[in-house]
Write an enzyme that holds these catalytic residues in place. Sequence first.
Site, short mmCIF file in Angstrom:
data_model
loop_
_atom_site.label_atom_id
_atom_site.label_comp_id
_atom_site.label_asym_id
_atom_site.label_seq_id
_atom_site.Cartn_x
_atom_site.Cartn_y
_atom_site.Cartn_z
N GLY A 46 0.83 -1.19 0.00
CA GLY A 46 0.00 0.00 0.00
C GLY A 46 0.87 1.24 0.00
O GLY A 46 2.07 1.18 0.29
N GLN A 51 3.33 9.96 1.56
CA GLN A 51 4.61 9.26 1.41
C GLN A 51 5.35 9.72 0.15
O GLN A 51 6.56 9.50 0.04
CB GLN A 51 4.40 7.74 1.35
CG GLN A 51 3.92 7.16 2.68
CD GLN A 51 3.77 5.66 2.59
OE1 GLN A 51 2.75 5.16 2.14
NE2 GLN A 51 4.80 4.93 2.99
N CYS A 89 6.52 -0.54 6.55
CA CYS A 89 6.09 0.66 5.83
C CYS A 89 7.20 1.07 4.87
O CYS A 89 8.37 1.02 5.25
CB CYS A 89 5.84 1.78 6.84
SG CYS A 89 5.36 3.34 6.10
N LEU A 90 6.84 1.45 3.68
CA LEU A 90 7.86 1.86 2.70
C LEU A 90 8.62 3.11 3.18
O LEU A 90 9.72 3.36 2.71
CB LEU A 90 7.20 2.13 1.34
CG LEU A 90 6.61 0.89 0.65
CD1 LEU A 90 5.83 1.30 -0.60
CD2 LEU A 90 7.69 -0.12 0.31
N HIS A 131 -3.59 1.07 8.02
CA HIS A 131 -2.25 1.66 7.94
C HIS A 131 -2.22 2.88 7.02
O HIS A 131 -1.70 3.95 7.38
CB HIS A 131 -1.29 0.57 7.44
CG HIS A 131 0.14 0.99 7.28
ND1 HIS A 131 1.16 0.46 8.04
CD2 HIS A 131 0.71 1.87 6.43
CE1 HIS A 131 2.31 1.02 7.65
NE2 HIS A 131 2.05 1.88 6.68
N GLU A 132 -2.82 2.74 5.83
CA GLU A 132 -2.77 3.84 4.85
C GLU A 132 -3.62 5.03 5.30
O GLU A 132 -3.22 6.19 5.15
CB GLU A 132 -3.24 3.37 3.47
CG GLU A 132 -2.46 2.22 2.87
CD GLU A 132 -0.96 2.35 2.96
OE1 GLU A 132 -0.44 3.48 2.94
OE2 GLU A 132 -0.30 1.31 3.10
N HIS A 135 -1.85 7.09 7.71
CA HIS A 135 -0.88 7.99 7.06
C HIS A 135 -1.52 9.34 6.74
O HIS A 135 -0.89 10.38 6.84
CB HIS A 135 -0.38 7.39 5.73
CG HIS A 135 0.84 6.53 5.83
ND1 HIS A 135 2.05 7.01 6.29
CD2 HIS A 135 1.05 5.24 5.50
CE1 HIS A 135 2.95 6.03 6.23
NE2 HIS A 135 2.36 4.95 5.76
#
Length: 175
Positions: A46, A51, A89-90, A131-132, A135
């Site tokens: 995701g 990000q 997480c990226l 999670h997204e 963000h």
Amino acid sequence: MATRNIIERGDETLGKVCREVTRFDPRLHQLLDDMRETLAQANGYGLAAPQVGILRRVCLVTGSDGEVIELVNPEIIETAGEQEGFEGCLSVPGLYGWVKRPQRVKVRAQDRNGKVFEAEDVDMSARCFCHEIEHLDGHLFTERVRDGKLYTEAELDAMEEAERESGRKKGRKGE
Ligand code: NI
């Protein structure tokens, strides 16, 4: 399409609350296309707009069917059950933490043309919705990890080795 740079933890952009999308225009479509390419290249699960430095309520989540879902102005409208597992997480490359999430999550969002839709999913995808969307409110999974502890790849490998004996399996792609 083009890939965009993924911002990492420590950049204040990731702590900001994103604004609602009001214009479903070519600029939004470009952002979504670029985010898709960025996510694919990063081999993630995701990705949220902050990000890539865009403070708008836009994110991508991979569904259980493997399809990437585009979510604009998403909100969680229902959750059920509970799951625990490692999450990454990226924007926090190479580090993972143990996070509790709902087992099933239902969201309401708009698509790239502004049409409202609902999506529901389980397991990794339910985790990814949470999670997204966090963000978009300036929060990282690192705030929720058990005991505040983050694990490196090497530490996880050692733990997974031990867990293989008990037959447990965990996903650990970046989100
Ligand atoms: Ni993330």
